[in-house]
Enzyme design. Structure first.
Site, PDB file in Angstrom:
ATOM      1  N   ASP A 192      40.907  42.969  40.785  1.00 35.66           N
ATOM      2  CA  ASP A 192      41.911  41.918  40.607  1.00 35.66           C
ATOM      3  C   ASP A 192      42.814  42.013  41.835  1.00 35.66           C
ATOM      4  OD1 ASP A 192      43.568  39.928  39.448  1.00 35.66           O
ATOM      5  OD2 ASP A 192      44.904  41.487  38.679  1.00 35.66           O
ATOM      6  N   GLU A 225      37.949  38.643  41.472  1.00 40.04           N
ATOM      7  CA  GLU A 225      38.496  37.369  41.010  1.00 40.04           C
ATOM      8  C   GLU A 225      38.687  36.434  42.197  1.00 40.04           C
ATOM      9  OE1 GLU A 225      42.397  35.612  38.654  1.00 40.04           O
ATOM     10  OE2 GLU A 225      41.896  37.734  38.450  1.00 40.04           O
ATOM     11  N   ASP A 260      47.191  44.744  35.619  1.00 37.95           N
ATOM     12  CA  ASP A 260      46.289  44.502  36.754  1.00 37.95           C
ATOM     13  C   ASP A 260      44.979  45.274  36.602  1.00 37.95           C
ATOM     14  OD1 ASP A 260      47.944  42.748  38.538  1.00 37.95           O
ATOM     15  OD2 ASP A 260      49.301  44.452  38.376  1.00 37.95           O
TER      16      ASP A 260
END
EC number: 3.1.21.10
Length: 173
Positions: free
Chosen positions: A8, A67, A139
């Site tokens: 992420d 991502e 996160d």
């Protein structure tokens, strides 16, 4: 058995999550955050690169998932996020890992069942799916969600490929 590293990305905090796939099931290996200093962006990008490289060395993943950038309200933030993604991707490519990218909606859909899920829902489902004793930091949970999304997507593609090659109920003839 394969190991998937999920990322992420962020220019200040980059989450990572590592899962191992054994007998078609995901097992938790590790997760955490790469926190950069408050210095200039080039220095922070190097810290992201170095951090991801270190995680790759430690866990020796077979696959890398990250991502995708979404267009935030602030274009400057989106550009910085894109650069942090690039740093992480270069670390993966340098380690000869295949790179897969997923949108936030795809990740939430795969983990929670709805593309509009809140961060807390992702944290809850990651904790549940990986049978964790504690809820990971946001996160890190998002990064584990990226890894789980990659695993689920890969499973679907394998099943689809099996159907086209003459499999019966998931078994090859």
């Amino acid at each position: 058995m394969s190991i998937i590293l999920g990322i992420d990305p962020g220019s200040r905090i980059t989450g990572y999550g590592v899962i191992r796939i054994v007998a078609g099931k995901a097992e938790y290996l590790g997760s955490g955050c790469i926190r950069t200093d408050l210095g200039e962006l080039p220095s922070r990008l190097k810290q992201v690169y170095d951090g991801v490289s270190e995680i790759i060395t430690q866990f020796k993943p077979d696959e890398f998932a990250i991502e995708r950038v979404f267009m935030a309200r602030n274009a400057d933030s989106a550009l910085k996020l894109g650069q942090a993604r690039g740093s992480a991707i270069v670390a993966a490519v340098n380690a000869l890992l295949p790179v897969s990218e997923y949108s936030a909606t795809q990740i939430k859909q795969a983990v929670v069942g709805t593309g509009g899920a809140a961060k807390e829902q992702v944290q809850h489902m990651v904790t549940h799916l990986l049978k964790l004793s504690a809820t990971p930091q946001a996160d890190a949970a998002d990064a584990l969600g990226v890894a789980l999304c990659h695993f689920h997507t890969r499973q679907i593609l394998i099943k689809m490929a099996g159907r086209s090659t003459g499999s019966v109920r998931g078994r090859y003839r």
